[in-house]
Enzyme design. Sequence first.
Site, PDB file in Angstrom:
ATOM      1  N   GLU A   1       0.798  -1.225   0.000  1.00 37.84           N
ATOM      2  CA  GLU A   1       0.000   0.000   0.000  1.00 37.84           C
ATOM      3  C   GLU A   1       0.838   1.287   0.000  1.00 37.84           C
ATOM      4  O   GLU A   1       0.734   2.104   0.921  1.00 37.84           O
ATOM      5  CB  GLU A   1      -0.933   0.023   1.208  1.00 37.84           C
TER       6      GLU A   1
ATOM      7  N   GLU B   1      -5.432  -8.667   0.818  1.00 33.53           N
ATOM      8  CA  GLU B   1      -6.087  -8.426   2.113  1.00 33.53           C
ATOM      9  C   GLU B   1      -7.557  -8.153   1.881  1.00 33.53           C
ATOM     10  O   GLU B   1      -7.933  -7.468   0.934  1.00 33.53           O
ATOM     11  CB  GLU B   1      -5.527  -7.185   2.838  1.00 33.53           C
TER      12      GLU B   1
HETATM   13  C1  BGP Z   1      -4.352  -2.306   5.568  1.00 31.05           C
HETATM   14  C2  BGP Z   1      -2.961  -2.612   6.071  1.00 31.05           C
HETATM   15  C3  BGP Z   1      -2.899  -3.623   7.171  1.00 31.05           C
HETATM   16  C4  BGP Z   1      -4.049  -3.558   8.158  1.00 31.05           C
HETATM   17  C5  BGP Z   1      -5.397  -3.287   7.522  1.00 31.05           C
HETATM   18  C6  BGP Z   1      -6.462  -2.893   8.513  1.00 31.05           C
HETATM   19  O1  BGP Z   1      -4.398  -1.033   5.016  1.00 31.05           O
HETATM   20  O2  BGP Z   1      -2.162  -3.104   5.011  1.00 31.05           O
HETATM   21  O3  BGP Z   1      -1.647  -3.536   7.769  1.00 31.05           O
HETATM   22  O4  BGP Z   1      -3.776  -2.851   9.271  1.00 31.05           O
HETATM   23  O5  BGP Z   1      -5.330  -2.259   6.547  1.00 31.05           O
HETATM   24  O6  BGP Z   1      -6.305  -1.536   8.842  1.00 31.05           O
HETATM   25  P1  BGP Z   1      -6.410  -0.958  10.294  1.00 31.05           P
HETATM   26  O7  BGP Z   1      -5.584  -1.860  11.159  1.00 31.05           O
HETATM   27  O8  BGP Z   1      -5.875   0.421  10.200  1.00 31.05           O
HETATM   28  O9  BGP Z   1      -7.845  -0.992  10.637  1.00 31.05           O
END
Ligand code: BGP
Length: 472
Positions: free
Chosen positions: A164, A375
């Site tokens: 990202e 993800e």
């Molecule tokens: C994505 C990231 C992850 C993870 C996920 C959930 O953007 O790659 O590392 O954290 O989001 O986000 P958050 O933990 O900020 O809710």
Amino acid sequence: MTKLYKDFLWGSATAAYQCEGAWNEGGKGLGEWDVFSHENPLNINGATGDVSCDFYHRYREDIDMLSQGHQNTYRFSISWARILPNGRGKVNKEGIDFYNKVIDYCLAKGVEPNVTLFHYDLPNTIALEGGFENRNTIEAFVEYAKVCFKVFGDRVKLWVTINEPKYYAYCSNIVGNYPPNHKQDFQRYFTVVYNEAVASAQAIAAYHEMGLHGKIGIVHDSSNVEIAPECKHPEEVYLKADMFYNGIILNTAMKGELPGALIPFLKELGVNDSFIRFEDMITFKKGIIDFLGLNVYNRFYVTDYSEGETEIYHNNKGAKSKMKEGIRLKNMYETTDSPNTKRNLWGREIYPKCMYNTLMEIKNKYGEFPVYITENGHGMYETPDDNGYVSDDDRIEMMQGYIDYMFKAMEDGCDVRGYYAWSTMDLYSWVNGYEKRYGLVRVDFENDNKRYPKKSYYWFKDLIDQYQKENS
Ligand code: BGP
């Protein structure tokens, strides 16, 4: 389910800072997130990744659980500061040993490792030099990447350069919630995104030159733009929002070139384009990805914004705040509300159809490319029952919706090769701390980090079984 793709990978994902803990063990250098979490008042929930769910010591248990859940792939990231404690130069053998053990354990369990080199966690030495704002970081990143390719490349067949790049740059330079906490610094944002794109392309070119037998890509946080019906200038708004979220990363990674309209767009935003170098155009051509990783959570639902100043809003407090997630860009566009779309407690839209829309849009724009959904998941507050079991029905419903739309996109011709749930187990959620949970497996952070599979873990296992049965 209709017949889709025989060798589909089903798995889940984590990232080093979010799960490893052991922040000062095994010869690891200090990371930017170590410093931020320990010292910075902007770490509003006070949580750190010092221990997290202690993957560093419990990786076998987590990989066992994953493989018992019939997952055949695990996406994780390497901590740059564990391999090169100073960001460049001296290599830390203990760090290499640790990831060798993780990789070998995955392979012994029939789990394909999918390895990300950079998932937000800069070595502090590199952060102090300006991180990706500084062009020298590109060279340091490529040095680090080559060390990893050399020592792990015989066994790792799926590599990701950067996780990202856009969202990382956005949070660090526009929202200001991630270190180094710049707010509305558009000059720095574009410089960082651009330098990350160059670093990724250089690392991809280096990987290809090494003649290793694997594939390499980048992970983009899918940000497909959808226009609200009330928008008066839909084409203009679409072009600007898409350029802001997707243009640099997708065009360089998939076409090997910068988007044509980038320079006038930067001018309009008052951003000086001197970070763009002629020689990088050759790098982009040499650094085209083998596959695209997409982290799919939400879309950007936008309309015109012609009166008022630039504003950014974000929610790292969950239910303690009514704040939504969004942006208003002066004289350009704003993210808006769709009356029928739910939001999670952190103010982000839950919109399963964005899975279909983003896959189709990318296929239509960039042609046939192998894609992995690297993800997809759902952040929730959770209360276990007396046996420690969590019935996370909302997560199941939400993920099933996204997966159904992924299947639909595959039926309509998108070449999707795998799906990773975020996350393998509960872990640290950037700035939000530990109350916002994503895991298929619960971690009892108060009681020796004991693991308990959740309802979603069993649901995911059944879904994988059914898929394998119908597609073998
Ligand atoms: C994505 C990231 C992850 C993870 C996920 C959930 O953007 O790659 O590392 O954290 O989001 O986000 P958050 O933990 O900020 O809710």
